[in-house]
Design an enzyme around this catalytic site. Structure first.
Site, PDB file in Angstrom:
ATOM      1  N   ASP A 285       0.869  -1.174   0.000  1.00  0.00           N
ATOM      2  CA  ASP A 285       0.000   0.000   0.000  1.00  0.00           C
ATOM      3  C   ASP A 285       0.910   1.229   0.000  1.00  0.00           C
ATOM      4  OD1 ASP A 285      -2.134   1.688  -0.065  1.00  0.00           O
ATOM      5  OD2 ASP A 285      -3.211   0.774   1.598  1.00  0.00           O
TER       6      ASP A 285
HETATM    7  C1  NOJ Z   1      -3.951   4.057  -0.070  1.00  0.00           C
HETATM    8  C2  NOJ Z   1      -5.146   3.158   0.034  1.00  0.00           C
HETATM    9  O1  NOJ Z   1      -5.154   2.485   1.270  1.00  0.00           O
HETATM   10  C3  NOJ Z   1      -5.229   2.148  -1.088  1.00  0.00           C
HETATM   11  O2  NOJ Z   1      -6.453   1.476  -0.985  1.00  0.00           O
HETATM   12  C4  NOJ Z   1      -5.081   2.825  -2.412  1.00  0.00           C
HETATM   13  O3  NOJ Z   1      -5.262   1.920  -3.468  1.00  0.00           O
HETATM   14  C5  NOJ Z   1      -3.718   3.499  -2.458  1.00  0.00           C
HETATM   15  N1  NOJ Z   1      -3.670   4.488  -1.422  1.00  0.00           N
HETATM   16  C6  NOJ Z   1      -3.420   4.125  -3.817  1.00  0.00           C
HETATM   17  O4  NOJ Z   1      -4.163   5.250  -4.004  1.00  0.00           O
END
Ligand code: NOJ
Length: 746
Positions: A285
């Site tokens: 993430d």
């Molecule tokens: C953080 C989020 O937790 C995740 O779900 C997302 O896909 C990413 N950022 C990318 O934007």
């Protein structure tokens, strides 16, 4: 004969797929053998969009460095670049400049629709309509692919039992069975059945794992989850997504039982890639590799890199650590090069499967982009699922549907004319102000006299993606006008709830009642005219006990996307008979949270006269509205529950009759309870459902089959077991109202 033909086709497809897979693996072998260690690490590196590629190259600084990295094969993927032209320019940098010309994969958060915004995922889950959910993801993929994208960071398959957690809007609710079926539908929708097509994109099951079990519902918080809950509740939707062929996984910000998911070797290597045999790749993430430092799990960036790479995180999203340290760690022998090869093989495999090596620009067609974005059939699909996502919570004295003529209707509330909030959060590509408001939707019904008063403002200023929502808690000047309008009306329709940016990432709430001055407005209007239809717009279950007690009709509309107002008006006026069912329990009080239907009985289930049983002394144990609940403008009667066991296969049938005057859809739900087991089982578990359409007076017999898959569970060694003994069966239109039967498994 027909059966043999089908079998032959399946065999042929299998043989072709195996042959394709072999060709891909051979190509990967060849490519890998040519790659330097630096190029391999490059494939594991992902950057977010950092400059306008159509302009001149950046002259200096970080952006200059990343620009050079793309040109020298040190980037495997980009996120947040979109638009056929922009993606083409960026892709060109990689393909035409780098030594091996390996194409980039372009990721983006395509969560509910893309430009044509569909309902938030929690709302779609309330439809229990797998076909419509798949279609919605299909439409989103078509638009995203038309904008040059080839990978979505969806579906989020995190189960959550905590309405305080802002990201419940992005998931399918509290139940692992429903969550699994929806995970499969979404994967099918995004990926279609031909990955090389120009309108299918790679999906990503996230966040692996247990992100939805954030303690106290606070985003990013610690998850401490026992084995039984992990295996039986948290993991099933991930497994379902894997089995449906999802190409990628995303790990998670949270720690799980003391280990940050990003650095969890058991989850990523042993379970997902090992036991489950997942052959796609895992992306971290956003910055989650570097976040292992504040977690207290890694001493510094070098250490975090070592842990993440060894644990099986294949791609680094935005920590910039792999590109900085991984090569050296391999040279020092701290990360085995075989692990790097494995990660790169996985990433290349996905790129091959998508057909990016055959044509890296296959998604970059500006003519197609123009034609497909906001295509009329996309809006039609958004309207269809929006209607299906609405849940009728209360309808005393048939307050709804509204009469179509000769009525004075006062439309009141801060969200009634809002054209942005109904789009909900996590709609990165969508413009503001494009939803049909409830006001606009109702104005289409011209034979009534409609007046409109805001009553109060919900927020004090416009809120954008990264900002805090500033609630209006003082300005109540509009309440008098709203009360005056209500007094003159036959019916009052109040549109209350949450601002679109009150749910989603980083937007947990400790109070889950009506925010701002809305409760005050509701009570003032009610004193003037109690004939109220409350239309709720929100991204999570709300605790609204006063409304549930005092308001005759309540309609849960969530954040329904671009066609909100049309869908809501059609339901209010009876042109669509509501059929949604809650995918998450509504509490009476935030103090009951986490509250969920599949709880354990405890040793003191009560109720008892003395105080020593499992309960609150100041609040009921019961939810305000239970999981699976939702009314219709017609009524359904359940009869003839039949349970027939042959060996360990249990066939259950039930007759459902539409006993009202209106045609309508019903979600027939089957629950079981394993009465005694080696690990205690919940009082109820959903194990089957079917959404059916019944004309007035019509009845249908619905069949369910329970096999080992539904009757077994994971024990505390993570082993799936099916145990003999007595089971209860419950079938009905919600988790609360069911016909009951039983059987014995030998
Ligand atoms: C953080 C989020 O937790 C995740 O779900 C997302 O896909 C990413 N950022 C990318 O934007």
């Amino acid at each position: 004969m027909k059966y043999i033909n089908i079998l032959l086709i399946v065999l042929l497809i299998n043989t072709m797929t195996n042959a394709q897979d072999k060709t891909i693996e051979a190509k990967i072998d060849a490519l890998l053998s040519e790659m330097t260690l630096q190029e391999k690490v490059g494939q594991m590196n992902q950057y977010s969009s950092f400059f306008d590629v159509t302009g001149p190259a950046p002259a200096e600084g970080e952006n200059k460095m990343r620009y050079e990295h793309i040109k020298t094969g040190q980037v495997g993927s980009m996120l947040n670049v979109r638009g056929a032209k922009q993606v083409r320019e960026m892709q060109k940098l990689a393909v035409e400049n780098s030594r091996l010309g390996i194409p980039l994969i372009f990721g983006f958060d395509v969560i509910h629709g893309h430009k044509t915004v569909s309902p938030i995922p929690l709302a779609e889950a309330a439809s229990w309509d797998l076909e419509a959910i798949e279609k919605s993801a299909r439409v989103a993929a078509t638009e995203a692919a038309a904008e040059g994208l080839n990978w979505t960071f969806a579906p989020m398959v995190d189960i959550s039992r905590d309405a305080r957690w802002g990201r419940v809007m992005e998931g399918a609710g509290e139940d692992p069975y429903l969550g699994s079926r929806i995970a499969e539908a979404r994967v099918r929708g995004f990926q279609g059945d031909d990955l090389t097509a120009d309108n299918t994109i790679a999906a990503c099951a996230k966040h692996f794992a247990a992100y939805g079990f954030a303690e106290s519902g606070k985003d990013y918080n610690t998850a401490d989850v026992g084995i039984s809950t992990l295996y039986n509740v948290v993991l099933p939707p991930f497994k379902a997504a894997k089995d449906a062929g999802v190409l990628t996984f995303m790990n998670s910000f949270n720690e799980l039982n003391g280990i940050p998911a990003t650095g969890d070797e058991f989850l990523q290597r042993d379970l997902l890639k090992g036991e489950w045999g997942f052959d796609g790749f895992i992306v971290s993430d956003w910055g989650s590799i570097t976040e292992m430092i504040p977690h207290g799990f890694a001493a510094d960036g070098v250490h975090a890199t070592e842990i993440a790479a060894n644990a099986g995180s294949d791609m680094d999203m935005q920590s910039y650590l792999y590109i900085a340290h991984l090569e050296k760690l391999v040279e020092e022998g701290k990360v085995d090069e075989a692990k790097i090869d494995d990660a790169v093989r996985r990433i290349l495999r996905v790129k091959y499967k998508l057909g990016l090596f055959d044509d890296p620009y296959k998604y970059c067609d500006e003519v197609r982009e123009k034609k497909l974005i906001y295509a009329p059939e996309h809006k039609a699909a958004a309207l269809d699922i929006a209607k299906k996502s609405i849940v009728l919570l209360k309808n005393e004295k048939n307050t709804l549907p509204l009469a179509k003529k000769r009525q004075k209707i006062a439309l009141i509330g801060p969200l009634a004319d809002d054209k942005t909030s109904p789009l909900g959060n996590w709609r990165l590509a969508a413009e503001n102000n494009i939803a049909v408001s409830v006001l606009e939707g109702m104005q289409a019904y011209k034979k009534n006299k409609l007046t409109h008063e805001k009553g109060v403002n919900l927020v004090t200023e416009d809120t954008y993606f990264h900002a805090h929502v500033k609630l209006n808690t003082t300005d109540d000047k509009g309440i008098d006008a709203a009360v005056a309008a209500a007094k003159k009306a036959d019916v009052v329709v109040m549109v209350l709830g949450e601002h679109g940016m009150q749910s989603g990432e980083g937007r947990s709430r400790a109070n889950i009642g009506l925010p701002g001055l809305q409760q005050q407005l509701l009570e003032a209007v009610h004193a003037a005219n109690p004939n109220i239809v409350l239309v709720l717009m929100n991204g999570r279950p709300l605790a609204i006990p006063w409304a549930a007690e005092n308001v005759p009709a309540i309609v849960e509309t969530w954040h329904l996307g671009i066609e909100s107002g049309n869908a809501i008006a059609q339901v209010l006026y009876g042109d669509y008979n509501p059929s949604g069912k809650l995918p998450m329990t509504f509490p009476c009080d935030v103090g009951q949270v986490p509250i969920y239907y599949n709880y354990k009985n405890t040793g003191r289930p009560g109720p008892q006269d003395v105080v020593f049983w499992s309960h609150y002394t100041d609040q009921t144990n019961a939810p305000l509205y239970p999981f699976g609940y939702g009314l219709s403008y017609t009524t359904f009667k359940y009869n003839d529950l039949n349970i027939n066991k042959k060996g360990n296969i249990v066939n259950v049938s039930v007759n459902v009759k539409n006993t009202g005057k209106t045609d309508g859809e019903e979600v027939v739900q089957l629950y079981i309870r394993d009465r005694v087991a080696s690990v205690t089982r919940p009082v109820q578990e959903l194990k089957g459902f079917e959404k059916i359409m019944l004309k007035s007076g019509e009845s249908q017999t619905i069949q369910f089959m329970l096999t080992d898959k539904e009757l077994g569970f994971y024990n505390n060694r993570g082993k799936f077991v099916v145990e003999p003994g007595a089971f209860d069966v419950m079938v009905g239109g919600s988790s609360a109202e069911t016909l009951k039967g039983e059987f014995e498994l030998e």
